[in-house]
Design an enzyme around this catalytic site. Sequence first.
Site, PDB file in Angstrom:
ATOM      1  N   LYS A 194     -15.172  51.215   0.747  1.00 26.80           N
ATOM      2  CA  LYS A 194     -16.336  50.316   0.715  1.00 26.80           C
ATOM      3  C   LYS A 194     -16.318  49.674  -0.654  1.00 26.80           C
ATOM      4  O   LYS A 194     -16.486  50.341  -1.670  1.00 26.80           O
ATOM      5  CB  LYS A 194     -17.625  51.114   0.943  1.00 26.80           C
ATOM      6  N   GLU A 268     -16.725  60.032 -10.085  1.00 31.09           N
ATOM      7  CA  GLU A 268     -16.444  59.530 -11.437  1.00 31.09           C
ATOM      8  C   GLU A 268     -17.634  58.676 -11.810  1.00 31.09           C
ATOM      9  O   GLU A 268     -17.821  57.591 -11.264  1.00 31.09           O
ATOM     10  CB  GLU A 268     -15.130  58.734 -11.417  1.00 31.09           C
ATOM     11  N   CYS A 303     -16.846  52.754 -18.261  1.00 29.27           N
ATOM     12  CA  CYS A 303     -17.465  54.081 -18.364  1.00 29.27           C
ATOM     13  C   CYS A 303     -16.936  54.837 -19.575  1.00 29.27           C
ATOM     14  O   CYS A 303     -17.558  55.785 -20.023  1.00 29.27           O
ATOM     15  CB  CYS A 303     -17.287  54.862 -17.074  1.00 29.27           C
ATOM     16  N   GLU A 405     -26.527  54.956 -20.561  1.00 26.05           N
ATOM     17  CA  GLU A 405     -25.370  54.082 -20.427  1.00 26.05           C
ATOM     18  C   GLU A 405     -25.862  52.639 -20.275  1.00 26.05           C
ATOM     19  O   GLU A 405     -26.583  52.321 -19.348  1.00 26.05           O
ATOM     20  CB  GLU A 405     -24.551  54.485 -19.197  1.00 26.05           C
TER      21      GLU A 405
HETATM   22  P1  NAI Z   1     -23.892  51.720  -8.156  1.00 26.87           P
HETATM   23  O1  NAI Z   1     -23.611  53.154  -8.391  1.00 26.87           O
HETATM   24  O2  NAI Z   1     -25.152  51.334  -7.494  1.00 26.87           O
HETATM   25  O3  NAI Z   1     -22.688  51.074  -7.291  1.00 26.87           O
HETATM   26  C1  NAI Z   1     -21.400  51.612  -7.156  1.00 26.87           C
HETATM   27  C2  NAI Z   1     -20.984  51.578  -5.697  1.00 26.87           C
HETATM   28  O4  NAI Z   1     -21.832  52.438  -4.944  1.00 26.87           O
HETATM   29  C3  NAI Z   1     -21.097  50.205  -5.036  1.00 26.87           C
HETATM   30  O5  NAI Z   1     -20.014  50.030  -4.148  1.00 26.87           O
HETATM   31  C4  NAI Z   1     -22.395  50.323  -4.262  1.00 26.87           C
HETATM   32  O6  NAI Z   1     -22.473  49.461  -3.156  1.00 26.87           O
HETATM   33  C5  NAI Z   1     -22.333  51.754  -3.810  1.00 26.87           C
HETATM   34  N1  NAI Z   1     -23.634  52.337  -3.429  1.00 26.87           N
HETATM   35  C6  NAI Z   1     -24.860  52.013  -3.909  1.00 26.87           C
HETATM   36  N2  NAI Z   1     -25.807  52.753  -3.287  1.00 26.87           N
HETATM   37  C7  NAI Z   1     -25.163  53.565  -2.418  1.00 26.87           C
HETATM   38  C8  NAI Z   1     -25.590  54.576  -1.492  1.00 26.87           C
HETATM   39  N3  NAI Z   1     -26.879  54.892  -1.331  1.00 26.87           N
HETATM   40  N4  NAI Z   1     -24.657  55.219  -0.768  1.00 26.87           N
HETATM   41  C9  NAI Z   1     -23.358  54.924  -0.911  1.00 26.87           C
HETATM   42  N5  NAI Z   1     -22.898  53.973  -1.739  1.00 26.87           N
HETATM   43  C10 NAI Z   1     -23.781  53.303  -2.500  1.00 26.87           C
HETATM   44  O7  NAI Z   1     -23.749  50.986  -9.554  1.00 26.87           O
HETATM   45  P2  NAI Z   1     -24.389  49.569  -9.984  1.00 26.87           P
HETATM   46  O8  NAI Z   1     -25.784  49.448  -9.453  1.00 26.87           O
HETATM   47  O9  NAI Z   1     -23.412  48.536  -9.613  1.00 26.87           O
HETATM   48  O10 NAI Z   1     -24.435  49.724 -11.569  1.00 26.87           O
HETATM   49  C11 NAI Z   1     -25.497  50.446 -12.178  1.00 26.87           C
HETATM   50  C12 NAI Z   1     -25.003  51.257 -13.361  1.00 26.87           C
HETATM   51  O11 NAI Z   1     -24.056  52.226 -12.936  1.00 26.87           O
HETATM   52  C13 NAI Z   1     -24.262  50.447 -14.414  1.00 26.87           C
HETATM   53  O12 NAI Z   1     -25.134  49.829 -15.287  1.00 26.87           O
HETATM   54  C14 NAI Z   1     -23.442  51.521 -15.077  1.00 26.87           C
HETATM   55  O13 NAI Z   1     -24.232  52.188 -16.015  1.00 26.87           O
HETATM   56  C15 NAI Z   1     -23.107  52.474 -13.938  1.00 26.87           C
HETATM   57  N6  NAI Z   1     -21.744  52.230 -13.405  1.00 26.87           N
HETATM   58  C16 NAI Z   1     -20.735  53.078 -13.747  1.00 26.87           C
HETATM   59  C17 NAI Z   1     -19.447  52.833 -13.326  1.00 26.87           C
HETATM   60  C18 NAI Z   1     -18.317  53.720 -13.692  1.00 26.87           C
HETATM   61  O14 NAI Z   1     -17.219  53.252 -13.833  1.00 26.87           O
HETATM   62  N7  NAI Z   1     -18.506  55.007 -13.792  1.00 26.87           N
HETATM   63  C19 NAI Z   1     -19.115  51.657 -12.519  1.00 26.87           C
HETATM   64  C20 NAI Z   1     -20.256  50.848 -12.152  1.00 26.87           C
HETATM   65  C21 NAI Z   1     -21.506  51.139 -12.591  1.00 26.87           C
END
Ligand code: NAI
Length: 504
Positions: A194, A268, A303, A405
Site C-alpha cells: 500500500k 520502522e 527518520c 520528530e
Molecule cells: P503515516 O504514518 O500516517 O503514514 C505512513 C503510511 O501509513 C502511509 O502509507 C499511510 O497511508 C499509512 N496509514 C495511515 N494510517 C493508517 C492506518 N490506520 N492503517 C494502515 N496504514 C495507515 O505518516 P504521515 O502522516 O505521512 O507522517 C506523519 C509523521 O510520521 C511525519 O511527520 C514523521 O514524523 C513520521 N514519519 C516517519 C517516517 C519514517 O521513515 N519512519 C516516514 C513518514 C512519516
Amino acid sequence: MLDRPHPTPAAPTNDPFALAKALSGHHFIGGRFVPALSGKTFAVVNPATGEEIGRAAEGDTADVAAAVAEADRAQKEWARLPARKRGALVYQCAQVLKEHTEELARLIALETGKALRTESRVEANVVADIFEFFGGLGGELKGESVPFAPNVLSVTVREPLGVVGAIIPWNVPMLLMALKVAPALVAGNAVVVKSAEEAPLAVLRICELLSRVLPAGVFNILSGFGPECGAPLVEHPKVRKVTFTGSVEVGKIVAKAAGEKLVPVTLELGGKSPMIVFADCDFDKTVAGALTSMRFTRQGQSCTAASRIYVERPIFDRFVAAMAEKVDAMVMGDPLDEKTDIGTIISPGQFAKVKTFIEEGKATKGATGRACSAMPKDPALKKGLFIQPHIFTGLSNDSRLVQEEIFGPVTCIFPFDDAESVLAAANDSEYGLAASVWTNNLRVGLDLAHRLEAGLVQINQNLVVQANLSYGGVKSSGLGKEASLEAMNEHFTHKKTIMVNYAG
Ligand code: NAI
Ligand code: MG
C-alpha cells in the site's frame, strides 16, 4: 505479465509529467494495471508548484481483497521455485531498475519535491542496489542441523510466511519499498504494497517494470488512504506478515491489528537522532557531516536525520557559525533543476506541521532560530512548499522541538561539557533509531557507541541505510530489523523443524 497496450511507455522516459499522466488511475494487481473497483481516484500534486500531475486509484477493502487473492494464488507457485531461481529473478529486477534509474529519479522528484541531483537520483540507484543484493541471497535461506538422538536427523528449514502486506511512507518510498519487497520475494513470499497517498506513482512504475521479470501476482501495489486501504490490508486474514514504515502513531495501530490476528509485524518508525561532536573532531569534515546527517537536501524528512546536535563547548560557536554558512550556500529551488540542492516539503499538512514547530522555537525565550539558504525567486514556484532550513540554539532538552520528530529542515544544537552528560542528554528521548559520534578519540567514540540507545551508531560518518547492514530502531523507533541477510531470514521466513527417525 502486463497486457499491452497500456499508455505507459515500455522504454525509459525522461518526461516525468507524461509518465505521471500515463500511470494515473491504476493499481497494479496480478500483473496488470487495474482501476479501483469503486472507480474513485485522488489527486497527485507536484509540491513545488501545487499543480495536479496525475491521479491515483483510491483503493478500499474490495481492492485489497482482489490484490490479496492474486498474491495468495501466485505465492504458492512462487514458493515452489528453487530459492536461487527466485533470487536470480530478483537480481534481474535490479537490471531492469538500472535501465530506468534516471526515469524513476525524475518521477520521484516530481511527485515528492526531492531535488533530482542531491536526493532523487541517489534513491533510484539505491533501489537497484537493494534488489541486486537480495537477489544474490537465494541460496542463503539456510536452516541448521540439530543434534537430537542417534538415528534421528533433526534439521530446521526456512519457509516463507505467505502473503506479506507492506505499508510504506512518502519520504523515500522507492527505497523503503525495496527494503521490504526484495527480501520478501527472495524468501518465497508474495507481496501487496500500500503506497503512501502523497507518492504513489514512482512505486507503481517500479511494480509495472518488475512485472516484466516476475510472475504475475507475486508483487502487487495498491494506492489509497491509510484507514480505507492500509487498515484492511493489515487486517486481511490471508496477510500473514505485516511490515510498516511510518509514524509511531500509525505504527501502534498497525501493531495492534497484527496482534489481533497473531501475525508477525516489523515496524520502522520515527527518530530523533543525536549527533555528538567532540572538540577533537576533524572540524571541516564534521561540519559537512552535520549537513548530510541532518539530510538538509531531503528537507530533513528522514527518520535518521540528526535533528539534535551536541557540540563540545570549546568549538560550539564556531561550529554553529560554520554550519549556518554552509547551509546558506545551499540552493533551494525547482526539484528537477540540476542546480538545486534543496527541494520542497511533501504536503501542505507536513508544511503546516513544520512551520508550527519553527514558530514555537522562535517564540521560546532564550532560543535563537537561524533561517538559512534563500527562498526560490522563480514565480512559477510561488505556491511551492519551500521552507528555509532552521538551526536552533538555546532550547532546553525537554522542549517539544527537541523531543518530537519534526520531519522537516530543523535541527537543534546544544553545547556540552563532558561525555557522561552528553550521553544522558542523547539518551533522554522516546526514540532510538540512529546516532553518530564525531571524534578522533576512538576510545571515547566506541564507549559512547556501545552506550547510546539506538539501532545504528556511526563514528565519523552518518550514512543512510545500507542493503547488507541490519537497520531498525529501539524504544519507540520500531520493532524488528530491515536490510541484511539476517533480517530476511528472521522477518520474512519461519523456521520449521523436520525430524527423521531412521532407526532400523
Ligand atoms: P503515516 O504514518 O500516517 O503514514 C505512513 C503510511 O501509513 C502511509 O502509507 C499511510 O497511508 C499509512 N496509514 C495511515 N494510517 C493508517 C492506518 N490506520 N492503517 C494502515 N496504514 C495507515 O505518516 P504521515 O502522516 O505521512 O507522517 C506523519 C509523521 O510520521 C511525519 O511527520 C514523521 O514524523 C513520521 N514519519 C516517519 C517516517 C519514517 O521513515 N519512519 C516516514 C513518514 C512519516
Ligand atoms: Mg498520518
